[in-house]
Design an enzyme around this catalytic site. Structure first.
Site, PDB file in Angstrom:
ATOM      1  N   ARG A  77      41.929  36.314  37.339  1.00 13.80           N
ATOM      2  CA  ARG A  77      42.319  37.589  37.935  1.00 13.80           C
ATOM      3  C   ARG A  77      43.366  38.236  37.037  1.00 13.80           C
ATOM      4  O   ARG A  77      44.411  37.638  36.767  1.00 13.80           O
ATOM      5  CB  ARG A  77      42.886  37.365  39.339  1.00 13.80           C
ATOM      6  CG  ARG A  77      43.464  38.617  39.947  1.00 13.80           C
ATOM      7  CD  ARG A  77      43.986  38.413  41.370  1.00 13.80           C
ATOM      8  NE  ARG A  77      44.553  39.664  41.828  1.00 13.80           N
ATOM      9  CZ  ARG A  77      45.835  39.853  42.174  1.00 13.80           C
ATOM     10  NH1 ARG A  77      46.695  38.842  42.171  1.00 13.80           N
ATOM     11  NH2 ARG A  77      46.256  41.047  42.534  1.00 13.80           N
ATOM     12  N   HIS A 121      48.063  47.096  39.611  1.00 11.42           N
ATOM     13  CA  HIS A 121      49.139  46.123  39.826  1.00 11.42           C
ATOM     14  C   HIS A 121      50.426  46.786  39.318  1.00 11.42           C
ATOM     15  O   HIS A 121      51.049  46.326  38.370  1.00 11.42           O
ATOM     16  CB  HIS A 121      48.823  44.808  39.104  1.00 11.42           C
ATOM     17  CG  HIS A 121      49.586  43.616  39.607  1.00 11.42           C
ATOM     18  ND1 HIS A 121      48.979  42.431  39.979  1.00 11.42           N
ATOM     19  CD2 HIS A 121      50.909  43.415  39.788  1.00 11.42           C
ATOM     20  CE1 HIS A 121      49.907  41.550  40.355  1.00 11.42           C
ATOM     21  NE2 HIS A 121      51.092  42.123  40.244  1.00 11.42           N
ATOM     22  N   GLU A 166      49.287  44.218  46.485  1.00  3.60           N
ATOM     23  CA  GLU A 166      50.516  44.266  47.270  1.00  3.60           C
ATOM     24  C   GLU A 166      51.095  45.668  47.459  1.00  3.60           C
ATOM     25  O   GLU A 166      52.190  45.981  46.963  1.00  3.60           O
ATOM     26  CB  GLU A 166      51.594  43.371  46.632  1.00  3.60           C
ATOM     27  CG  GLU A 166      51.183  41.914  46.502  1.00  3.60           C
ATOM     28  CD  GLU A 166      52.328  40.993  46.085  1.00  3.60           C
ATOM     29  OE1 GLU A 166      53.418  41.499  45.754  1.00  3.60           O
ATOM     30  OE2 GLU A 166      52.131  39.773  46.100  1.00  3.60           O
ATOM     31  N   ASN A 295      48.155  37.228  48.849  1.00  2.00           N
ATOM     32  CA  ASN A 295      49.169  36.607  47.998  1.00  2.00           C
ATOM     33  C   ASN A 295      50.166  35.908  48.896  1.00  2.00           C
ATOM     34  O   ASN A 295      50.750  36.529  49.787  1.00  2.00           O
ATOM     35  CB  ASN A 295      49.892  37.650  47.129  1.00  2.00           C
ATOM     36  CG  ASN A 295      48.971  38.219  46.053  1.00  2.00           C
ATOM     37  OD1 ASN A 295      47.844  37.772  45.890  1.00  2.00           O
ATOM     38  ND2 ASN A 295      49.472  39.211  45.322  1.00  2.00           N
ATOM     39  N   TYR A 297      53.494  33.315  49.125  1.00  2.00           N
ATOM     40  CA  TYR A 297      54.586  32.605  48.450  1.00  2.00           C
ATOM     41  C   TYR A 297      55.508  31.875  49.409  1.00  2.00           C
ATOM     42  O   TYR A 297      56.003  30.796  49.108  1.00  2.00           O
ATOM     43  CB  TYR A 297      55.418  33.589  47.606  1.00  2.00           C
ATOM     44  CG  TYR A 297      54.680  34.054  46.372  1.00  2.00           C
ATOM     45  CD1 TYR A 297      54.713  33.305  45.205  1.00  2.00           C
ATOM     46  CD2 TYR A 297      53.916  35.223  46.387  1.00  2.00           C
ATOM     47  CE1 TYR A 297      54.009  33.708  44.077  1.00  2.00           C
ATOM     48  CE2 TYR A 297      53.211  35.633  45.272  1.00  2.00           C
ATOM     49  CZ  TYR A 297      53.258  34.872  44.113  1.00  2.00           C
ATOM     50  OH  TYR A 297      52.552  35.267  42.999  1.00  2.00           O
ATOM     51  N   GLU A 376      47.116  34.988  44.768  1.00  2.44           N
ATOM     52  CA  GLU A 376      48.329  34.562  44.055  1.00  2.44           C
ATOM     53  C   GLU A 376      49.041  33.523  44.890  1.00  2.44           C
ATOM     54  O   GLU A 376      49.143  33.670  46.119  1.00  2.44           O
ATOM     55  CB  GLU A 376      49.334  35.717  43.868  1.00  2.44           C
ATOM     56  CG  GLU A 376      49.025  36.669  42.756  1.00  2.44           C
ATOM     57  CD  GLU A 376      50.089  37.771  42.635  1.00  2.44           C
ATOM     58  OE1 GLU A 376      51.269  37.536  42.964  1.00  2.44           O
ATOM     59  OE2 GLU A 376      49.702  38.872  42.215  1.00  2.44           O
TER      60      GLU A 376
HETATM   61  C1  FCB Z   1      54.030  39.005  43.416  1.00  2.92           C
HETATM   62  C2  FCB Z   1      53.475  39.918  42.342  1.00  2.92           C
HETATM   63  C3  FCB Z   1      53.296  39.237  41.002  1.00  2.92           C
HETATM   64  C4  FCB Z   1      54.448  38.300  40.693  1.00  2.92           C
HETATM   65  C5  FCB Z   1      54.690  37.367  41.849  1.00  2.92           C
HETATM   66  C6  FCB Z   1      55.782  36.357  41.589  1.00  2.92           C
HETATM   67  O1  FCB Z   1      54.672  39.788  44.380  1.00  2.92           O
HETATM   68  O2  FCB Z   1      52.225  40.429  42.739  1.00  2.92           O
HETATM   69  O3  FCB Z   1      53.141  40.228  40.034  1.00  2.92           O
HETATM   70  O4  FCB Z   1      55.566  39.023  40.352  1.00  2.92           O
HETATM   71  O5  FCB Z   1      55.002  38.109  42.996  1.00  2.92           O
END
Ligand code: FCB
Length: 481
Positions: A77, A121, A166, A295, A297, A376
């Site tokens: 990607r 992006h 995002e 995405n 995290y 992500e």
């Molecule tokens: C996300 C972004 C990516 C990167 C990660 C750590 O929010 O999409 O570009 O910065 O965080």
């Protein structure tokens, strides 16, 4: 554990973004994006850096694709830089820019790696920001025109498209807190940028459908599992607000065709949305997608209270200036982000692999059966390069392992998760943090631009059965004995 524990056809990949890796910002007819301009503002980027060189991927993409093949990836990607393809955001295609992506995609196909292209992006042509950027409805039409150029130019070799990455970050870090480009602080008006971004998604999707009917297309959202710090009604309301702004403001229109009224009310934007959002807008925004990209995290724990007590742990610009900057959650300034005892990455982001399943459930509730992809997931840690050049990153390796495990759990629970993309293939320009945060599973030496797979990269390769994961061949692949 290895990939055979997952259903056949489950897609394993890595992700990157144009401005974070390409460099060559003035080559091939590319003009400045909002990130070129923003990164030059004093104090905007932690180390005062820019993406001018980044990983020089523009010139080294063949080496990077070879690395992907060594890792054993099915898919990659990446994002297209709008200012390479349509440098000032209007008019015809810039051939030289398009050709770069064609060379990249050809190299991917040569190695049997499926390209997944993200159209946006975050690198809006600066010329469009000069005309008002995402606060202007016309930017959505500009995006549709750019999407048409990209699909006309690459639709014969790219069959997986992601419209936006995002939009929460584009709207609220870009136009509310100002921690991201274009660095504007417009308070609740930033929600209008969110609508224009979602409209861009809808109009862009329509161009993809018309020009490449067989293509697979979706959007990528950053979703968070949001928890109230206590059982109090005040904390529950804080959680409702943050869940609303981070998740529902985007998930609901895309998957159910309506904006959440409580969120518009929190923002004080009910009247603007009533006057400016038509039924046609909502129909475009909620047109069927083939998949949702998520995405993931971290998760949020929130409480009613003064935000100064607890700096948010989740946006990418955490300098002292943050305390003074307006909130990325306009209308909900009184919400505090609370730390728990969960371990954190170098970003300060708490590690909660279980929450990956929660956010997939959040999507599946609204659109049962819709294929989901983690587009992500990854972690930043300070890397130490050993004297032999190797990089052992046990924490990043563990983060990756835990989240791959969580994907397995999601599938066991019957969620339609179809793939996982690790963020990121290589260390890169981490937005407001510049080069001070490394997310790569491959290390980049910013002096020499040399790439070295980290322990986490080798773990992933072993998991995938890629050459780099096979002990005898890895020495050859890395060029070291
Ligand atoms: C996300 C972004 C990516 C990167 C990660 C750590 O929010 O999409 O570009 O910065 O965080």
């Amino acid at each position: 554990m290895d990939r055979t524990a997952f259903p056949p056809g489950f897609v394993w990949g890595t992700a990157t973004a144009s401005y974070q890796i390409e460099g060559a910002t003035a080559e091939g007819g590319r003009l400045p994006s909002i990130w070129d301009a923003f990164s030059r503002r004093p104090g905007a980027i932690a180390d005062g850096s820019t993406g001018d060189v980044a990983d020089d991927h523009f010139h080294r993409f063949r080496e990077d694709v070879a690395l992907m093949a060594d890792l054993g990836l099915d898919a990659y990607r990446f994002s297209l830089a709008w200012p390479r393809i349509q440098p000032d955001g209007r008019g015809g295609v810039n051939r030289a820019g398009l050709d770069f992506y064609r060379r990249l995609v050809d190299a991917l196909h040569e190695h049997g790696i499926t390209p997944w292209a993200t159209l946006y992006h975050w690198d809006l042509p600066q010329a469009l920001e000069d005309e008002g950027g995402w606060l202007e409805r016309d930017t959505a039409s500009r995006f549709a025109e750019y999407a048409a150029l990209a699909v006309d130019g690459l639709g014969d070799v790219v069959s997986h498209w992601i419209t936006l990455n995002e939009p929460w970050c584009s709207a609220f870090l870009g136009y509310a807190s100002g921690h991201h480009a274009p660095g504007r602080q417009e308070g609740s008006r930033s929600a209008r940028a969110a609508h224009h971004l979602l409209l861009a998604h809808g109009l862009g999707l329509d161009e993809i459908r018309r020009r490449s009917p067989a293509a697979t297309a979706g959007i990528t959202l950053n979703l968070y599992s949001v928890h109230a710090a206590s059982g109090s009604a005040e904390d529950a309301d804080a959680a409702r607000r943050i869940d609303g702004l981070s998740n529902r403001l985007f998930l609901d229109p895309v998957l159910t065709g309506a904006y959440p009224e409580d969120v518009l009310d929190d923002l004080g934007e009910t009247a603007w949305f009533a006057d400016n959002v038509s039924g046609r807008d909502l129909a475009a925004i909620s047109a069927p997608i083939d998949f949702l990209g998520v995405n993931f995290y971290s998760r949020h724990t929130v409480a009613a209270g003064a935000p100064a007590d607890h700096a948010p742990t989740t946006d990418a610009a955490g300098f002292e200036a943050r305390q003074a900057a307006p909130s990325a959650y306009p209308g909900s300034e009184s919400v505090a982000f609370v730390g728990t005892d969960a371990p954190r990455t170098q970003m300060g982001w708490e590690i909660h692999p279980d929450a990956l399943v929660d956010v997939l459930e959040m999507a599946a509730e609204r659109a049962p059966g819709l294929p989901l992809y983690i587009t992500e997931n990854g972690s930043a840690y300070e890397d130490v390069v050993a004297s032999d050049g190797s990089v052992d990153d046990p924490e990043r390796t563990e983060y990756l392992r835990l989240h791959v495990d969580a994907c397995g759990e999601a599938i066991r629970r019957g969620l339609p998760l179809r793939g996982y993309f690790a963020w990121s293939l290589i260390d890169n320009f981490e937005w407001a943090w510049g080069y001070t945060r490394r997310f790569g599973i491959v290390h980049v030496d910013y002096e020499t631009l040399q790439r070295t797979p980290k322990q986490s990269g080798r773990w992933f390769a072993r998991f995938l059965g890629g050459p780099l994961g096979r002990p005898a061949e890895s020495a050859l692949a890395s060029g070291r004995g």
